[in-house]
Motif scaffolding. Structure first.
Motif, short mmCIF file in Angstrom:
data_model
loop_
_atom_site.label_atom_id
_atom_site.label_comp_id
_atom_site.label_asym_id
_atom_site.label_seq_id
_atom_site.Cartn_x
_atom_site.Cartn_y
_atom_site.Cartn_z
N PRO A 89 0.81 -1.21 0.00
CA PRO A 89 0.00 0.00 0.00
C PRO A 89 0.85 1.27 0.00
N LEU A 90 0.41 2.27 -0.75
CA LEU A 90 1.15 3.51 -0.92
C LEU A 90 0.42 4.65 -0.22
N PRO A 91 0.84 4.99 1.00
CA PRO A 91 0.10 6.00 1.75
C PRO A 91 0.38 7.42 1.29
N VAL A 92 -0.61 8.29 1.47
CA VAL A 92 -0.39 9.73 1.37
C VAL A 92 0.43 10.14 2.59
N LEU A 93 1.39 11.06 2.42
CA LEU A 93 2.21 11.53 3.53
C LEU A 93 2.24 13.05 3.54
N ILE A 94 2.24 13.64 4.73
CA ILE A 94 2.27 15.09 4.88
C ILE A 94 3.42 15.48 5.79
N SER A 95 4.23 16.41 5.35
CA SER A 95 5.36 16.88 6.14
C SER A 95 4.88 17.84 7.22
N SER A 96 5.78 18.18 8.14
CA SER A 96 5.47 19.19 9.15
C SER A 96 6.13 20.52 8.81
N GLY A 97 6.86 20.57 7.69
CA GLY A 97 7.54 21.79 7.27
C GLY A 97 7.64 21.84 5.76
N ARG A 98 8.58 22.65 5.26
CA ARG A 98 8.69 22.90 3.83
C ARG A 98 9.57 21.91 3.09
N PHE A 99 10.16 20.93 3.82
CA PHE A 99 11.09 19.99 3.18
C PHE A 99 10.65 18.55 3.43
N MET A 100 10.98 17.70 2.44
CA MET A 100 10.77 16.26 2.57
C MET A 100 11.86 15.58 1.75
N LEU A 101 12.48 14.55 2.31
CA LEU A 101 13.56 13.85 1.63
C LEU A 101 13.15 12.41 1.34
N LEU A 102 13.38 11.96 0.09
CA LEU A 102 13.10 10.58 -0.31
C LEU A 102 14.41 9.86 -0.58
N GLU A 103 14.59 8.70 0.03
CA GLU A 103 15.77 7.87 -0.19
C GLU A 103 15.34 6.56 -0.83
N TYR A 104 15.81 6.32 -2.05
CA TYR A 104 15.43 5.15 -2.83
C TYR A 104 16.50 4.07 -2.66
#
Length: 301
Positions: free
Chosen positions: A152-167
């Motif tokens: 399952p692929l959840p929606v995610l919401i940050s708490s600030g202006r940045f989000m980092l994805l590590e593949y």
């Protein structure tokens, strides 16, 4: 072609562009009125579209990062997306060294980031590929979630202006993914056992024209229990005005647990799996106090 500044004049400079397209959004780019000697008259007019936004002071653009990597011979799989919204996919970058994990840094000019994946698939049933999503600019930031291929692929919401994805990939079992992000004013991701979710401005009246998304993620083999201690939204037939929508899963396509409005107290809602999504919406008419809900995880075994 580049432009250099000489005594207040912009002079064409046919220098080395590192084979990277011209970047109107570079943090180094002048604004359209820079050095203008007449109020309201532009000193720089973009071609061919004179209305394209140019210049910004928010941070490095995607092409700024790419140009730095080329100039300094950084053989790293790094991508940055700057803007209120954008798309990304595994085809955007390829690791030079298989020991190196590809990173995507999402940077919204303001507000929060709402992230949603379209697909994440793998060619093997024993695939170990996953994506770590961090709530900030580095891997030292708190981990929002680990997304796994074919799960399952959840929606995610940050708490600030940045989000980092590590593949994190395994060359022996190729995988691929795509997704998008947008800016939102309110929302949140909740992953710790025991907490409270409240509407904007609670216990004061919520604002007009609000759209909020909250995702609660429990560990596998758990369910989410929600108990509303306070609930006051504008009442309307079929909750067509202000409403709280609760879905039994990770995104807006999950089955609906209920749509709620009006006045209620001590309402309890339980998910059938480890994730539940809350979508709160208001119009520009009557505003209520909103809601406050306590949640905790219960084992489904």
């Amino acid at each position: 072609m580049c432009f250099t500044e000489n005594r207040g004049l912009f002079v064409p400079d046919r220098g080395n562009t590192t084979n990277i397209p011209y970047d109107y959004t570079s943090v180094m780019h002048y604004g359209r009125y820079t050095y203008s000697n007449k109020s309201g008259v532009m000193s720089i007019v973009p071609i061919p579209n004179p209305k394209v936004p140019i210049g910004q002071t928010i941070g490095l653009s995607s092409l700024d990062v790419k140009r730095i990597n080329v100039l300094y011979n950084c053989n790293l799989c790094r991508t940055k997306l700057l803007g209120a919204s954008g798309d990304f996919s595994s085809s955007d970058a390829t690791p030079i060294d298989m020991r190196d994990n590809c990173l995507w840094l999402l940077h919204a000019p303001s507000k929060l980031i709402l992230l949603q994946f379209g697909t994440f698939v793998c060619s093997s049933t024993n695939c170990s590929a996953n994506i770590n999503v961090y709530n900030g600019v580095s891997k030292n930031s708190s981990l929002l979630a680990t997304i796994r291929a074919d799960q399952p692929l959840p929606v995610l919401i940050s708490s600030g202006r940045f989000m980092l994805l590590e593949y994190i990939t395994d060359p022996s079992t190729p995988s691929s993914f795509n997704g998008s992000y947008s800016s939102v004013t309110y929302g949140g991701t909740f992953t710790t056992n025991g907490g409270t979710v409240v509407s904007p401005n609670y216990p004061s009246s919520y604002p007009n024209n609000v759209n909020c998304t909250y995702i609660i993620i429990a560990p596998p083999q758990n369910q989410v229990m929600l108990t509303f201690s306070d609930f006051g939204l504008e009442s309307s037939p079929q909750c067509s005005n202000d409403y709280l929508e609760i879905r039994d899963g990770e995104n807006r396509n999950a089955s609906l647990l209920g749509v709620y409005c009006g006045q209620m107290r001590n309402m309890t809602v339980q998910s059938s799996g480890p994730m539940v999504l809350l979508q709160f919406s208001s119009n520009n008419k009557i505003n209520g106090i909103g809601f406050s809900a306590n949640y905790y995880f219960v084992s489904s075994r």
